[in-house]
Design an enzyme around this catalytic site. Sequence first.
Site, PDB file in Angstrom:
ATOM      1  N   ASP A   1      28.857  58.124 -30.901  1.00 19.96           N
ATOM      2  CA  ASP A   1      29.036  59.494 -30.430  1.00 19.96           C
ATOM      3  C   ASP A   1      27.764  60.269 -30.743  1.00 19.96           C
ATOM      4  OD1 ASP A   1      29.509  61.855 -32.677  1.00 19.96           O
ATOM      5  OD2 ASP A   1      29.825  59.838 -33.477  1.00 19.96           O
TER       6      ASP A   1
ATOM      7  N   ASP B   1      36.811  63.168 -35.967  1.00 15.11           N
ATOM      8  CA  ASP B   1      36.170  62.899 -37.251  1.00 15.11           C
ATOM      9  C   ASP B   1      36.960  63.602 -38.353  1.00 15.11           C
ATOM     10  OD1 ASP B   1      35.500  65.551 -37.020  1.00 15.11           O
ATOM     11  OD2 ASP B   1      33.388  65.197 -36.605  1.00 15.11           O
TER      12      ASP B   1
END
Length: 377
Positions: free
Chosen positions: A268, A93
């Site tokens: 996720d 990320d």
Amino acid sequence: MSLPNHFELLATNGAARSGRLTTPHGVVQTPAFMPVGTAGAMKGMHWREVRDAGADIVLGNTYHLMLRPGAERIAALGGLQTFTGWNGPMLTDSGGFQVMSLSDLRKVSERAVTFRSHIDGAKVELSPERSIEVQRLLGADIAMQMDECVRLPAERADIERAMRLSLRWAERSKRAFETAPDGYMLFGIVQGGDIPEMRHISARGLVEIGFHGYAIGGLAVGEPQAVMLSMIEETAPALPADRPRYLMGVGTPEDLMEAVARGIDMFDCVLPTRNGRHGMAFTRFGQINLRNARHAEDPRPLDEESEWPSARNYSRAYLHHLVRSGETLGAMLLSEINVAYYQHLMRGMREAIANGTFETFQKQTRAGWERGDIVPR
């Protein structure tokens, strides 16, 4: 300008999709759930267990890794896969969400976010360009644009400001990614809170910029599930059908199944390992609390039909003992059981989509959760 496509759509069943995403470190079958290895490690699990459980891809966190041990150090040691021993695809990320959620002292400007490290208080600046530089140093197969995530509920003005800033940061992120080798990918992130109009503006803007894939961010941040699902329904149809769609930070098994039904390909969440550390198991019976006294003298396994050995080979009484005693092994076993169940669920959805039986799969799976756990002894 669009980027090369590494995603192949294999089958659809209603809005649900199954596909194949090819990365430099391997192929990802979708719908896919990415276990979260925040700081380059899966809490309570060895990487081989993550792979054996069926995970094709895992997630690493830019914010934590850039602060410790440092992106440049990881790059000098061969990149994130070599450094960690995970020999498969990895997504990182951008670090933006952690800056917003973990750093009390922060300043958001057009240029960057400035914050104090939660480790040592050092002043750090994270710009879209630096975020992409860090992710490239880590060697992630899939990098994320830097964005600003607003927790819900929020004022319309705050949601719009963050959404438009994220769009400008998306352009800068893409320019910074231009030198990445072929095969590596950059995903844009749709923002817009719980306002459909803002979601549409964000999606259109990102598609015009052009990315390898598209994520839906800013959900699972305090809003009810119904709001999250309605925002997916607003956003997914506005994204290119031939590109992967990633719902960030979600969620429970029910969330995953509902989102797949609405056209999402990737997920996720920390829930499988976090809940495992707190004595909770995800199973075909629903979620089971191993701290409960009903398990104390039960010699039966957690699920005798499970494909995962730990769910079959340890008694409920032993798992209960480990959890109540605070033994590390209890957290380890439940974490691997949970990650394996999530992968089992994703594989079941892929097969059902391919066979055109996704709606039946949903009904059967939900019926198992609603029936609940086996009768106590």
